[in-house]
Motif scaffolding. Structure first.
Motif, PDB file in Angstrom:
ATOM      1  N   THR A   1      14.529  21.404 -13.509  1.00  0.00           N
ATOM      2  CA  THR A   1      13.424  21.360 -12.558  1.00  0.00           C
ATOM      3  C   THR A   1      12.478  22.514 -12.870  1.00  0.00           C
ATOM      4  N   LEU A   2      11.264  22.191 -13.308  1.00  0.00           N
ATOM      5  CA  LEU A   2      10.266  23.200 -13.647  1.00  0.00           C
ATOM      6  C   LEU A   2       9.508  23.635 -12.393  1.00  0.00           C
ATOM      7  N   TYR A   3       8.992  24.862 -12.399  1.00  0.00           N
ATOM      8  CA  TYR A   3       8.255  25.355 -11.234  1.00  0.00           C
ATOM      9  C   TYR A   3       6.839  24.789 -11.200  1.00  0.00           C
TER      10      TYR A   3
ATOM     11  N   VAL B   1       4.159  18.507 -19.502  1.00  0.00           N
ATOM     12  CA  VAL B   1       4.056  17.211 -20.184  1.00  0.00           C
ATOM     13  C   VAL B   1       5.117  17.035 -21.258  1.00  0.00           C
ATOM     14  N   ALA B   2       5.833  18.083 -21.618  1.00  0.00           N
ATOM     15  CA  ALA B   2       6.882  17.967 -22.633  1.00  0.00           C
ATOM     16  C   ALA B   2       7.870  19.111 -22.463  1.00  0.00           C
ATOM     17  N   VAL B   3       9.161  18.810 -22.725  1.00  0.00           N
ATOM     18  CA  VAL B   3      10.227  19.809 -22.615  1.00  0.00           C
ATOM     19  C   VAL B   3      11.210  19.605 -23.758  1.00  0.00           C
TER      20      VAL B   3
ATOM     21  N   ALA C   1      14.477  17.011 -27.525  1.00  0.00           N
ATOM     22  CA  ALA C   1      13.464  16.589 -26.562  1.00  0.00           C
ATOM     23  C   ALA C   1      14.122  16.053 -25.294  1.00  0.00           C
ATOM     24  N   ALA C   2      13.642  16.532 -24.157  1.00  0.00           N
ATOM     25  CA  ALA C   2      14.124  16.046 -22.863  1.00  0.00           C
ATOM     26  C   ALA C   2      13.279  14.858 -22.428  1.00  0.00           C
ATOM     27  N   THR C   3      13.822  14.064 -21.521  1.00  0.00           N
ATOM     28  CA  THR C   3      13.088  12.931 -20.967  1.00  0.00           C
ATOM     29  C   THR C   3      12.758  13.220 -19.511  1.00  0.00           C
ATOM     30  N   GLY C   4      11.608  12.719 -19.068  1.00  0.00           N
ATOM     31  CA  GLY C   4      11.196  12.933 -17.694  1.00  0.00           C
ATOM     32  C   GLY C   4       9.695  13.090 -17.613  1.00  0.00           C
ATOM     33  N   SER C   5       9.218  13.649 -16.511  1.00  0.00           N
ATOM     34  CA  SER C   5       7.794  13.888 -16.328  1.00  0.00           C
ATOM     35  C   SER C   5       7.602  14.887 -15.204  1.00  0.00           C
ATOM     36  N   GLY C   6       6.438  15.525 -15.215  1.00  0.00           N
ATOM     37  CA  GLY C   6       6.101  16.433 -14.129  1.00  0.00           C
ATOM     38  C   GLY C   6       7.059  17.603 -14.030  1.00  0.00           C
ATOM     39  N   LEU C   7       7.765  17.667 -12.902  1.00  0.00           N
ATOM     40  CA  LEU C   7       8.676  18.779 -12.642  1.00  0.00           C
ATOM     41  C   LEU C   7      10.110  18.505 -13.077  1.00  0.00           C
ATOM     42  N   ASN C   8      10.494  17.231 -13.227  1.00  0.00           N
ATOM     43  CA  ASN C   8      11.906  16.871 -13.393  1.00  0.00           C
ATOM     44  C   ASN C   8      12.175  16.261 -14.766  1.00  0.00           C
TER      45      ASN C   8
ATOM     46  N   TRP D   1       8.573  24.385 -22.892  1.00  0.00           N
ATOM     47  CA  TRP D   1       7.772  23.326 -22.286  1.00  0.00           C
ATOM     48  C   TRP D   1       6.294  23.510 -22.608  1.00  0.00           C
ATOM     49  N   THR D   2       5.531  22.414 -22.394  1.00  0.00           N
ATOM     50  CA  THR D   2       4.091  22.407 -22.652  1.00  0.00           C
ATOM     51  C   THR D   2       3.362  21.955 -21.395  1.00  0.00           C
ATOM     52  N   TYR D   3       2.327  22.722 -21.002  1.00  0.00           N
ATOM     53  CA  TYR D   3       1.512  22.380 -19.839  1.00  0.00           C
ATOM     54  C   TYR D   3       0.452  21.350 -20.224  1.00  0.00           C
TER      55      TYR D   3
END
Length: 249
Positions: free
Chosen positions: A86-88, A92-94, A100-107, A126-128
């Motif tokens: 969970t990102l603060y 767009v990428a983690v 590479a992780a899967t998901g979007s936004g914060l999760n 991660w990339t903003y």
């Protein structure tokens, strides 16, 4: 005489009039201000002071920028573990340890294969949306291969199917069973029908014992059972029944 007096009075009066109007000429003219152009700026009011509100992007991020489940420092984890992140702030990428992780936004989620051992860490990057990047190291973790094996009996006073067992030494010294790892649970002595003889059971470490009580001693030419129900620290269980027959008199 009268003419001179009249002239003097007129001159004096004239000088007085000139002095009065001359003094009024020193007053500053009144300035009329257009209300639409007045300065209503209040330095204490950010809506009127003209100060620009700080951009959210300019606010420094918190020390902990990503939460991870399972969290470090808890119970050991297996080498093959799925992590939830969970990102603060929305990204767009983690990637985690280059995966590479899967998901979007914060999760986001990612499945990793970690090396067994202590002090393992996660390199989270991660990339903003605007292209900027961030990173944080999460850990340490203790990684262990899960224990899925049941405890084993490595030695005992009797084994299953034993006959001609002398009851006297067992009545005096009891039963002892050893295991390949620490165990908890219960052990009991029953007759052939399964009735508990209530011998005192003691479990500690890798050992379980049974101690005789008065009135329930073993007798000759009788079938008995030792019922074992134990488990190890990982929850793997062992249920076993050891049947033996005492010797004739």
């Amino acid at each position: 005489m009268h003419r001179r007096l009249r002239a003097t009075i007129l001159i004096t009066f004239g000088l007085l009039i000139i002095g009065i109007f001359g003094g009024c000429g020193d007053d500053s003219p009144e300035v009329v201000t257009d209300p639409s152009q007045s300065d209503d700026t209040d330095p204490s009011n950010p809506t009127t002071s003209g100060a620009t509100s700080p951009r959210t992007d300019d606010v420094p991020p918190p020390t902990l920028q990503v939460g991870v489940d399972p969290a470090p420092g808890a119970a050991p984890i297996p080498p093959n573990t799925q992590f939830s992140l969970t990102l603060y702030r929305a990204v767009v990428a983690v990637t985690v340890n280059g995966v590479a992780a899967t998901g979007s936004g914060l999760n986001w989620t990612v499945s990793l294969t970690l090396q067994e051992g202590d002090g393992q860490t996660l390199d989270v990057r991660w990339t903003y949306p605007d292209g900027r990047s961030g990173s944080q190291v999460v850990g340490p973790y203790t990684v262990r291969v899960p224990d899925t094996m049941s405890p084993r009996i490595t030695g005992g006073a009797v084994t299953d199917g034993t006959v001609n067992v002398d009851p006297a030494p067992l009545n005096a010294g009891g039963f002892r069973f050893d295991f390949n790892e620490d165990i908890t649970g219960s052990i009991k002595l029953t007759d052939e029908a399964g009735v508990n003889l209530n011998w005192i059971d003691t479990l500690g470490g890798q050992t379980a014992t049974l101690t005789a009580i008065v009135g329930q001693e073993l007798v000759n030419e009788t079938t008995y059972k030792v019922e074992i129900d134990v488990h190890d620290g990982a929850g793997n269980s062992l249920q076993a029944t050891i049947t033996f027959v005492t010797k004739p008199k």
